[in-house]
Each structure stands twice: as C-alpha cells, then as structure tokens.
Design a protein around this motif. Structure first.
Motif, short mmCIF file in Angstrom:
data_model
loop_
_atom_site.label_atom_id
_atom_site.label_comp_id
_atom_site.label_asym_id
_atom_site.label_seq_id
_atom_site.Cartn_x
_atom_site.Cartn_y
_atom_site.Cartn_z
N TRP C 498 0.83 -1.19 0.00
CA TRP C 498 0.00 0.00 0.00
C TRP C 498 0.86 1.25 0.00
O TRP C 498 0.50 2.28 -0.56
N MET C 499 2.06 1.16 0.63
CA MET C 499 2.98 2.29 0.63
C MET C 499 3.40 2.61 -0.79
O MET C 499 3.48 3.77 -1.18
N SER C 500 3.67 1.55 -1.57
CA SER C 500 4.10 1.76 -2.95
C SER C 500 3.02 2.45 -3.76
O SER C 500 3.30 3.32 -4.58
N VAL C 501 1.77 2.05 -3.49
CA VAL C 501 0.67 2.67 -4.23
C VAL C 501 0.60 4.16 -3.90
O VAL C 501 0.48 5.01 -4.79
N VAL C 502 0.69 4.49 -2.60
CA VAL C 502 0.64 5.90 -2.18
C VAL C 502 1.76 6.68 -2.87
O VAL C 502 1.54 7.77 -3.42
N MET C 503 2.97 6.10 -2.84
CA MET C 503 4.11 6.78 -3.44
C MET C 503 3.89 7.00 -4.92
O MET C 503 4.18 8.07 -5.46
N SER C 504 3.35 5.96 -5.60
CA SER C 504 3.14 6.08 -7.05
C SER C 504 2.18 7.21 -7.36
O SER C 504 2.39 7.98 -8.30
N VAL C 505 1.13 7.30 -6.54
CA VAL C 505 0.15 8.38 -6.77
C VAL C 505 0.83 9.73 -6.63
O VAL C 505 0.66 10.63 -7.47
N LEU C 506 1.61 9.88 -5.57
CA LEU C 506 2.30 11.14 -5.33
C LEU C 506 3.25 11.46 -6.48
O LEU C 506 3.38 12.62 -6.90
N VAL C 507 3.91 10.41 -6.98
CA VAL C 507 4.85 10.61 -8.09
C VAL C 507 4.10 11.14 -9.31
O VAL C 507 4.54 12.09 -9.97
N VAL C 508 2.96 10.54 -9.58
CA VAL C 508 2.19 10.97 -10.75
C VAL C 508 1.78 12.42 -10.60
O VAL C 508 1.88 13.23 -11.53
N LEU C 509 1.33 12.79 -9.38
CA LEU C 509 0.91 14.18 -9.14
C LEU C 509 2.08 15.13 -9.36
O LEU C 509 1.94 16.18 -10.01
N THR C 510 3.26 14.77 -8.83
CA THR C 510 4.44 15.65 -8.98
C THR C 510 4.79 15.80 -10.45
O THR C 510 5.11 16.90 -10.92
N THR C 511 4.74 14.66 -11.18
CA THR C 511 5.06 14.71 -12.61
C THR C 511 4.14 15.70 -13.32
O THR C 511 4.58 16.53 -14.12
N ALA C 512 2.87 15.59 -12.98
CA ALA C 512 1.90 16.47 -13.64
C ALA C 512 2.23 17.92 -13.35
O ALA C 512 2.23 18.78 -14.24
N LEU C 513 2.54 18.22 -12.09
CA LEU C 513 2.84 19.58 -11.69
C LEU C 513 4.03 20.12 -12.47
O LEU C 513 4.00 21.25 -13.00
N VAL C 514 5.08 19.31 -12.53
CA VAL C 514 6.29 19.77 -13.23
C VAL C 514 6.00 20.00 -14.70
O VAL C 514 6.46 20.98 -15.30
#
Lengths: 511, 114, 613
Positions: C498-514
C-alpha cells in the motif's frame, strides 16, 4: 680477525679508504677517474652494509667488536649492530650511493666535484661509525666527524647566488650542533659518573636511572640530540641549512644526518631516562608542537627547498613522539618513520635539485606547470609528495600511524590522557601536511597561483619556450631505488618491524 | 751596616722607577725609569750577597748580568725611540696607540689629538 | 580459490604499471589495449570469484601474510562474503565499462596512459576495500581511492575549477578519514585484533552493553560522512564535477562514495551494538537528502544535478541502514551504482554532443541522440522511481523499512524515524521533479545548442550505456527475491504494497505539476529564474578554518624569522658585544698595560702573603 670484526670495522674503513684513493688519483690523473673511484667506494660500502646485515642478529652481542682504545679514560672502541641500527645503516649507504651517482651527470657549477665527493664519503663514514658505536665517547667522536665536513659542503658548494647566506647557514648549522653535542658529552660524563662505564649496552641492560644527577644527565643528552633531530624550538638552523646546501648536501642532511639525532634518542637517551620522569610528556608535547608548527610554516613558504626542510621538522616530530612513549611499539615507529622519511625526503630533495638545475631557481612563485613541461619529473614529485603526506600504501604512512598508535597505547607509567590528546593533535598535523603538499602541487605542478603568495618576478620560461629535458637516465638510476623502496615498505611493513622489535626487546631488556 | 739601609734605598729607587715608567709621558724618561728599576734590583742583589756572605757571590754575578742586559736593552730601546720620533714627530708614549684592538669604525681613540 | 582473490587485487596495479610504461613509452594504442583488456579480464575473474559467493555460500577468508608488530598483528587477509561479492561485481563492471567508454570520450587526450593507469589503480584500491579483512588493509585501499580521485579530478589541470575541486575533495575526505584511523586504533586496543571478521563475530556474540562501543561507531560515522559526502561534508562532491565524466561515473557515483555505505554495512554489528551512532547517521541522512535534492532542483549544470542527486541517494542508503534495513540499503547501493553510472555516462554523451555541461545550452536533443535518449530516459526513470525500473523497488524498500522502524523503535528513536520518513518521501518527490526537469531540458524543447551540429557518440561510448541499462531495467527481480544475493537469513518481504501505491500516486501528481510548469515556461527551465546561492557550509569552512589557518601560517613564519631566529641572532650578537666590551681594555697604551701588570703583581703578592700566614 673475526668476520664480524672485519665487517664492522670495514664499514667505517672502506669509505675512508676510498677517500684516500680518490684523493691520490685526483692529483695524478683525471677528475672523472677520481670521481669514478668515489662512486665505486659508495657502491662498495652499500654492498658491505648488506653483508653486515646478513651477519647481524637481533641482539647486540651477536656481532660485536670490543677493544680497548683510550685505556686511561676507559674509552673503548666498541662497535656493534642490531635490528635498530641495521635499517638506518642500509638506508645511509643507499642514500650516499644515490648521492654520489647523481654527481656523475650533475657537476656543481663552481667545480671541485671530486672534493665534494670525498667530503660526502667522509660524512658517510662518520655517520656509519655513529650508528655502529656502542661506547658513548666513540659515538660523540663519530658524531662530530659526520658534522664538520658538512660545513665545507654547504659553504663551498651551496647556493651559488648567495655566498653570504650559505656561509651564514653553514656556520649556524655548525655552531648549533656542536654546542648541542658538547652538552651531550657533558651528559655522557655524568652518566659515566653514575654507572662507571661508557658502554651503552651494559647501561641499557642494567642501569635504572634515579635521582637528580640522572635527570640532569638525561636532560643534557636530550638537549644535544634535540638540536640534531631537530626538536622544536631548536629547529631554526634547519631551514637555512637545507635551503642553502647543494642538492647532495640537502639529501644527505635530511635523509641521514637527522637520523643521527633520532637514533641517538633511541640508543643513548632512552636507557638513561627514567620512564617516571615528569618531562617525558613535555618532550612529546614539544614534538607535537613541532609537527603543527612546521606544517603551518610550510603553508607560508615561498621556496621549495625551505618547504621540504620544514616538512622534515614535522616528520621528525612523529619520530620523537614515538620515542617519548617509552614502548617497544614506539621504538618500532621511530625507526620505521626515520627510514621512511629518509627515503621520501631524499627523493624530494633530489627532485628539487633537478628543478633547480633546469630552471635556476626554487622560488615557488616562479615555477609553474611542471606537468606540462616536464611531465615525468612532475610525476615523480607528485609521487614523492603523496608519499610524504602519509598516504597509506606507501612507506610514510606506517611511521606516522605507528607513532600515533604508540601514543594512544603507551607505557602504563606515562599519563594516558595527555598522550591520547597529543596523538589526536598529531593526526591533525597530518591533515595540515596534506594541505601544504597539495598547495605546492597545485601551484608548481599544475599552474595555479600559490596560496596567499603574491606572484612576484616573471615565471621562468614562458610556456611556449622549448621544453627543458625531462628526467634523464642517470637521474632515474639514482632515484628508482628510493621510489621502489617507498612502495615496498608501504605494502610490506613487516620487513622493518620484525627486526626492530626483536632488537628493542633485547637491547632494553626491561620491556 | 744594617741590611735594611741598602734595601730601603733599593725600594725607594724601585718606586721612583715605577713612577717613571707608569706616569711619565716622554719615552726617554720611561727608559730612565726602567734603568732605575734595574739598578735598584742590582743594589738589592749586592746587599743580600754581602749580608749572607755568599761564597759563590751569586748576587754580584747576577748584578753584572743585569748591567750587561740593561745596556743592550737601552741601546735597542733608544733606537726604537728614534724611529718612533722619525715616524710620528713625537715620543709621547700615551699617544702611540696604533696597536689598539679596535674595528675600523671606532678608531677614534687612536692618535688622540691633544 | 583464495589466491584468485589476491590475483584480482594485484592485477589492476600491474595493469597500471604496464599501461604507464607502454603508453608513455610510445605505444599509445597498445597501452589503451592493455588497460581495457586487463579490465575485462578483471571483470571475468570478479565474476568467477563473486558469483559462487552469493546466496547461502560460506564466506571465503584467507590470511596471506602477517607482520609482527607490538600489539595485534597487521595482516594481509582477505574475506569475500555476499556483500563483498556484489560490490566486486559492481566495481569491476563499472570500471570495465568506464575504461571502454573512455576510449571514445578521451580519444585524443595526450595524457590518456596516466588516466587509464589511475583508473586501474583505483579499481585495485576498491577491490582491496571490499575484500579486506584487516582494517589497515581496508584503510590503505580507502585512502588510495581518495588519492586516485584527486589525481583524476585534476586530470584537466588547466582548469582552475578542476584544481580547486580536486584539493577540496582530497582534503575533506582525508580529514574525515582520521575518524577511520582512530576507530581502527580503538578497535584494535579493545579487541586485540585488527581482523574485521574476528571483531564482528566477537561483537555479535553479545555480552556488550548498549552503546559500549559508541566511540568507534561515531568515529566510523565521521569517516563515512566525509567519504560519502553527507552533511556537513557534502560540498566536495558537486565541486568534483570538473573531472572527466567517466570518472564522475566511476568514482563519484558508483564506487568510491558508495564505499562509505559499504563500510557501514561491513561493520554493521558494531553499529547495531551502538544505536546512538545510528541515530546520528539517521539525522545526518535526513538533513542531507533534503538539502541535496533542493540543490539539484535549482542548478543549471547537468553534472551538478547528478552530483547532488548522488548525495541525496547516498543519504537514502544511510537512512535505510540506520533503521536496520541491511538488504534495502545494500540493494539501493547496487541499483544506484548501475543507474547513476548510466546517467553520468549518458550525460557525458550529451556533453560530448552539446559542447557544454550547462542545461541552458541544451534542448531538443531527442532526435539527434537516439541511443543516449533511450538509455538516459531509463536512467532518469530509475532515479525517479518509476515502475518497473529498479529504482522504484529499492526506494520503496527503504521507505517501508523506515516506516517499520518508526513503528517499533528498536534502533532509532521513533520521532527521528518519523522525521526520516517524511524526509524520504519529500525527497522522493523532489527527485522526480529534478529528474523530470533535467530530462525535459536536455531532450525536449527548443534547441539552444551553440556549437555546430550535435551528433551521436561513437560505439565505444554507446555500448556501456546499453549494458548498464540492463540491470536498470531488470534489477527489480533481484529486489523481489533478495535471498538470491544475501542468503536465506534475510527477510523475504521488503516492502508494503500500500505504501508503494501511495508513493506512485504522489509521483504521478508531482510529474503532472512539473509538466504544467514546464509548459508554462515555453519548454525551458520550469522555475526560471530562481537561483540558489552556494552552500553556506563552504563559507563557514572558509571563514572558520581556511582563513585562520592561513593567518596562523603567516604568524608562524614571522615567528620563526623574528622570534626564534632572533634568539639565535641575539646569541651571536651578545657574544660579539661582550667581546667589544672586553676589547676596550686593549687601548694600545703601553702604560695602562703595565699598570695592570704592576697592580696585579702587587695584589698577588699581598694575597700570597695573607694566605701563607
């Protein structure tokens, strides 16, 4: 005549014999032949010392020559070797041979090459006699023999641009060390009055110093040797003497003569000094102050030879720190550091001399970009600098590390905390050493303006000028033994450590 | 005669001689003082010789030696005084200081001007 | 088998000597052939030695020579266990690839033989470090690596930045190495042996109070902080970038800086018995990873981005080790070694094409450098932690381990573990941001390349890129089953899904922001024009250390000239003075001489008379 008697006496007699031979030939025939004889003499002496090494055992009694000399004063001609003196003897003969070999191609500008070679052989004979002598007065005699010809070497063949300076340097060196050795002689007399003999082997085995006369004797002997080693603040003769001396003089002075002081501390000072003496930490503290002081002085130097001279003061600080711990480990460290310093600083001075030959100056502000102009010379200097700053894997490291370890782990009678603090300070001295060598390499080899030194005078030779010759064959011949041994002793410390520890245990008995 | 008469005379003469050597400036007067001292010593020697009735007459013999040496010495000394006069123009002893041990810089007390 | 390990240690040194002799003696091509060939041979031997040692194999130990000193003996003893094996593989493969790459990158360099020789010596030193069983042998390899790093950074010594960077790197790491020196001395006194295996088994047997060995543990921590460029000694690594790019790949990404992590892993029982040192390590890691990531975010130089990124990732490894996650830390070390080397070598390719290391002078290189683009994308992906590249698995393993530690508080204080966790998560997101920024600025957007037409690098530079891409892509398999490497004693489950899923979501959000910010700035630097000042730690060192020492050096020099020399001169002068005074008596006046004689004689006569009566 027994083998050991022949070997021991021959080691001192052979260089003297070749001096006489060379002198004879210098009159009759050509210079080159006489020089060849002198060089041959140094090589023969080196071979002789190897023979002596094979004969030597770990205790002094194994090879021993003890005859009455001045019977009325009870002074005996007592020579002997053990594991403490053999490494120093081998290093001495090797360095002397390298020096004389380097004279073949490198003739001093003021001429008199043969006389210089003869003087070097005399100095070598004196030094070898000091390392062999086991009678205190005999040691003193050879000590003086080793030191007086050096005045002539520095005065006549030194820095050709500065006759006043080299006379001053030579005289200062002579007066300082002669004063020191006079005090040392007084100390020897005091020891004689306490123990009844001049024989250091007997004294080391049986005498336990106690009382104020013993303290006075130990102080006097220590003072005399401290001038030679040198110990801060009696070091002031050293930078001038090394800087003004000719290349072979500097090499011999740094690599060999300083070791006389270190050897004297181990052989003649430690047996007559009580471990409980309050002054032992003071000696160690002075040594450590010397390490830091010398490193700081190096950071502000503008002359290459003076810088290397100050670095010698720093390295000998480690030797004295090791001696002051009064342990077998300390003796090991002292001998090891002495041999390593001899090899590495000898190499440094040879390179400095080579730079001086090519560019006419050793002013750091003016020599630039040696990597570009004479890359092999630059490479050798970089190697020597890295070895001198104590990189593990090369000889310099073990001496310093063993000294620090001996200081942390020293004899139970000495104040542990003080020595541990001194060891830490000495370790920071290593960092300062790294800093100044890196600064020199950056300026001289790579081309940056030197640290904090205003760039005065035009750089020697504009970069577009024709390249000066790089290291030539004779220089490789003279330097490669030093380079090779630096690496060998770096990766195989056991070669030196084992004989020294056996000898120390046999000599001091009580450890 | 009592011994002390000639001895007293000799001492007085010796003292006058010492005064002459140490105080008088003229070189000839110094030499006179030297002669006085030598002759005082002669009187001393002869007096003791007579008093102790020496068989070998050592005192008188020695006095003869002294006379001879004094004569030779004064001849040589007067020759030197003559040379000094020719060189310097005077024979004031206290102004002849060229053998002073001085560096070149402070040779001011040599040849003092009067 | 153990003699083969000795051969592996000695071989690179022999190769260095040969390369120097032959290369500078006139046979340039032969010299290059020797260095690359022997490097390949070394890799083959390393494979032969290391592969059997993985998994459940018994460690290989042998003492070759011993020198009797007072106290514990100093031995040439080697020890190859799983940790050594994987690091041998990493070191030798990256070294071989770097030698191959340098053929193309430095093809016209007249100083090539020295360069290749130094790379070989470095490889030998690294081998020595990872296989050493004697602490002194380890120290030799450790410092030898530092010396090689100094020489290699200043390979282009004409550049003032290279000269300065080399000195800074060497001095900072050498100062920190004092910690290692004293740790060795203390351990030797405590355990009467310098053999690592002996000491570690003595510690593991137990019977030690908690934090009894705190001093050596802290000293070792200081040493690794310097070697692996952690706060506050983190500034030397970015300044070492003026060195040739293959060197940055080998030394400052894959091997030397990783040696700090290796040392902690090798002496892990020592740290486990002194958890306060682990607290220090965790704190340092938490601070470092954030600072480094922030600097990577704002710098314009491509190599400096990668350098700061290395500092940050090393902090990740230290963070994992600090909470007891041995396998996670070591696996991230291996993964990082692979993908960071890949990134540096690819950056070299980009720099080769663009003629500058500044990202503002790049852009739109996607079409011109296709191979570099593909491999570098994989590298950046692994760095950012994109599924299914290896970086994702190792990073999440580290984060999960810290999460566990925050829960049970066995080694590190729980609040510190939470701080570390937060730091790791934020850093992971920042990593995504700066990786994406670098990737976009180099390969996309309008081209700002000034010098001519950028072209793809020669085959000798492209092959290593592809070879390094393999572990980058497939390495995740090893992380999923760590017992293949470490043996069955290691735990099986390395991360929480579940930690990996949370991290992946955050990664996607950061990517979008950048991406949004990048688009807004017309395809150039997403956060132009923010510029960060140079690290203030450097100014502290300059004012607190460098200037005072320089001032003290001048004082000492003046002191020698004016104080100590003055005593010597005074002795001479006073003797001459006394002589001057006594010479006043020789005034040349004969009468005064005679006066002295007369008075003296009279005095003697009186004294004789008085004494005899």
């Amino acid at each position: 005549m027994t083998t050991s008697a022949l070997a021991l006496n021959g080691l001192v007699a052979v260089p003297v014999g070749f001096v006489l031979l060379a002198g004879l030939f210098a009159r009759r025939t050509s210079d080159n032949l006489a020089l060849g004889i002198a060089v041959l003499g140094s090589v023969v002496t080196f071979g002789w010392s190897i023979w002596l090494t094979l004969l030597a055992g770990s205790s002094l009694g194994d090879t021993d020559f003890d005859e009455a000399w001045i019977a009325s004063m009870d002074v005996r001609w007592h020579l002997g070797v053990d594991g403490i003196s053999i490494p120093l003897i081998l290093m001495t003969t090797l360095i002397a041979a390298c020096c004389l070999l380097s004279l073949i191609k490198h003739a001093p500008q003021c001429g008199g090459r043969v006389s210089l070679a003869m003087l070097l052989l005399v100095i070598e004979a004196g030094v070898l006699g000091s390392f062999l002598a086991l009678d205190m007065v005999l040691f003193f005699v050879f000590f003086e023999v080793a030191l007086i010809p050096m005045w002539f070497v520095i005065n006549s063949w030194g820095d050709e641009h500065d006759p006043v300076g080299r006379r001053r340097a030579a005289t200062r060196f002579l007066i300082f060390t002669v004063l020191g050795s006079a005090l040392m002689l007084v100390g020897f007399m005091l020891v004689r009055s306490l123990t009844g003999t001049f024989d250091i082997a007997e004294i080391a085995a049986s005498y336990t110093p106690s009382g104020s006369t013993a303290v006075a004797a130990s102080l006097l002997i220590g003072l005399g040797l401290a001038v030679k080693t040198p110990l801060w603040p009696l070091h002031i003769w050293l930078p001038d003497a090394h800087a003004k001396a000719p290349t072979v003089g500097s090499v011999l002075l740094a690599a060999v003569l300083l070791k006389l002081g270190a050897y004297g501390f181990v052989r003649f000072w430690m047996p007559v000094t009580s471990v409980d003496w309050d002054g032992a930490p003071v000696v160690a503290a002075l040594a450590v102050i010397g390490i830091i002081y010398a490193a700081l002085a190096c950071l502000a130097q503008t002359d290459l030879k003076r810088l290397i001279a100050y670095s010698s003061v720093g390295h000998m600080g480690f030797v004295i720190l090791a001696v002051a711990t009064f342990t077998v480990g300390g003796v090991q460290a002292a001998v090891y550091a002495s041999v390593a310093h001899g090899l590495i600083t000898g190499l440094l001075f040879f390179v400095a001399g080579a730079i001086k030959d090519r560019y006419g100056t050793t002013d750091l502000a003016r020599i630039r970009e040696l990597y570009g102009r004479v890359p092999r010379l630059g490479g050798v200097f970089a190697f020597a600098a890295i070895a001198s700053l104590g990189l593990p894997g090369l000889a310099g490291f073990w001496g310093e590390m063993l000294a620090i370890r001996a200081a942390v782990d020293q004899s139970a009678a000495l104040p542990g905390g003080t020595f541990a603090v001194l060891a830490v300070i000495a370790a920071f001295g290593v960092i300062l050493t790294s800093a100044y060598f890196l600064a020199v390499m950056r300026g001289m080899l790579q081309g940056a303006p030197a640290l904090g030194v205003p760039v005065q005078g035009a750089p020697v030779q504009s970069p577009s000028a024709q390249a000066t010759t790089d290291v030539h064959a004779m220089e490789w011949v003279a330097w490669s033994p030093l380079i090779a041994l630096t690496v060998v002793f770096g990766v195989a410390p056991g070669l030196l450590l084992a004989p020294v520890s056996d000898a120390a245990r046999a000599f001091f008995g009580g450890f | 005669m009592p011994l002390w008469w000639p001895l007293l005379l000799a001492s007085l003469l010796f003292a006058i001689g010492v005064y002459g050597v140490l105080v008088r400036r003229n070189a000839v007067l110094v030499l006179m003082g030297v002669e006085l001292m030598l002759n005082a010593v002669n009187i001393n020697l002869v007096a003791f010789d007579a008093h102790f009735r020496d068989v070998l007459h050592g005192g008188q013999t020695f006095a003869l030696f002294i006379i001879v040496i004094a004569a030779a010495e004064v001849g040589l000394a007067l020759a030197i005084v003559l040379m000094v006069f020719r060189t310097n123009g005077h024979i004031e002893v206290d102004q002849l200081r060229s053998l002073a041990d001085r560096d070149e810089a402070d040779r001011d007390d040599v040849e003092v001007a009067r | 088998m153990s003699w083969v390990v000795l051969v592996l240690v000695v071989l690179p040194f022999a190769s260095a000597g040969l390369t120097l002799l032959v290369g500078h003696g006139g046979g340039e091509a032969v010299g290059k052939g020797i260095s690359v060939g022997v490097s390949a041979l070394g890799l083959a031997i390393a494979l032969a030695v290391a592969l059997p040692q993985l998994g459940d194999a018994e460690a290989l130990a042998h003492v070759f020579a011993s020198s009797a000193t007072v106290g514990p003996a100093i031995e040439l003893s080697l020890y190859v266990d799983q940790l050594s094996a994987v690091l041998l593989l990493l070191a030798h493969s990256v070294a071989f690839l770097v030698q191959l790459y340098s053929l193309g990158y430095l093809s016209h360099d007249p100083r090539y033989p020295s360069y290749a020789a130094l790379v070989s010596i470095f490889t030998g030193a690294m081998t020595l470090v990872v296989t050493a069983d004697d602490l002194w042998v380890l120290l030799i390899g450790w410092e030898l690596m530092g010396a090689c790093s100094y020489f290699l950074i200043s390979h282009h010594w004409e550049l003032p930045e290279a000269r300065a960077g080399a000195v800074k790197a060497f001095l900072m790491t050498r100062t920190a190495d004092l910690g290692l020196l004293f740790a060795i001395i203390v351990l030797g006194i405590r355990f009467d042996s310098y053999r690592i295996s002996t000491i570690m088994s003595a510690i593991s047997e137990g019977g030690l109070a908690r934090d009894e060995l705190l001093l050596p543990a802290l000293l070792l921590t200081a040493a690794v902080i310097g070697k692996s460029a952690q706060f506050p000694l983190h500034t030397w690594l970015p300044d070492a970038m003026p060195g040739p790019t293959p060197i940055s790949a080998l030394i400052h990404a894959a091997t030397m800086v990783a040696a700090g992590v290796f040392l902690v892993a090798r002496t892990y029982p020592l740290f486990l018995s002194a958890p306060s040192a682990l607290n220090v390590l965790a704190a340092v890691a938490a601070v470092t990873m954030l600072i480094a990531a922030v600097y990577a975010l704002f710098t314009h130089d491509l190599k400096r981005v990668l350098a700061w990124s290395t500092v940050s990732q090393l902090a990740y490894m230290f963070g994992a080790l600090a909470v007891g996650a041995y396998s996670a830390g070591v696996l991230h070390l291996l993964a990082h070694g692979a993908f960071k080397a890949l990134l540096f070598l690819a950056a070299g390719s980009v720099v080769h094409a663009a003629g500058s290391t500044s990202m503002t002078a790049m852009g739109g290189l996607r079409d011109k450098l296709p191979d570099t683009f593909i491999t570098m994308t994989l590298g950046f992906g692994a760095l950012a932690g994109v599924v299914p590249l290896v970086g994702f698995f190792t990073k999440d393993a580290a984060i999960s381990a810290v999460l566990d530690a925050a829960g049970n508080g066995r080694l590190v204080w729980p609040w510190l573990a939470w701080v570390l966790l937060a730091s790791m998560i934020v850093t992971a997101l920042l990593t995504v941001a700066y990786s994406l920024r670098a990737w976009l600025m180099v390969f996309f957007g309008p081209s700002a390349v000034e010098s001519g037409e950028p072209h793809e690098s020669p085959w000798s530079m492209r092959i290593p890129l592809y070879l390094l891409a393999i572990p980058t892509v497939l390495g995740g398999l090893a992380v999923a089953s760590p017992q293949v490497i470490f043996g069955s004693s290691e735990e099986e489950h390395l991360f929480h899904p579940w930690m990996s899923v949370v991290m992946s979501v955050l990664v996607v959000l950061t990517t979008a922001l950048v991406l949004v910010m990048w688009r807004r700035n017309e395809g150039r630097d997403p956060w132009h024009p923010y510029n960060l000042p140079h690290p203030p730690v450097d100014q502290v060192y300059e004012l607190g250390l460098v200037r005072p020492i320089g001032w003290m050096a001048q004082v000492v020099r003046a002191g020698d000239r004016d104080v100590i020399d003055a005593y010597a001169n005074a002795a001479g002068a006073s003797t001459r003075g006394v002589g001057w005074v006594l010479r006043r008596a020789q005034n040349g006046n004969v009468q005064s001489y005679l006066m002295v004689v007369v008075v003296g004689a009279a005095a003697l006569a009186v004294a004789a008379g008085v004494m005899s009566s």
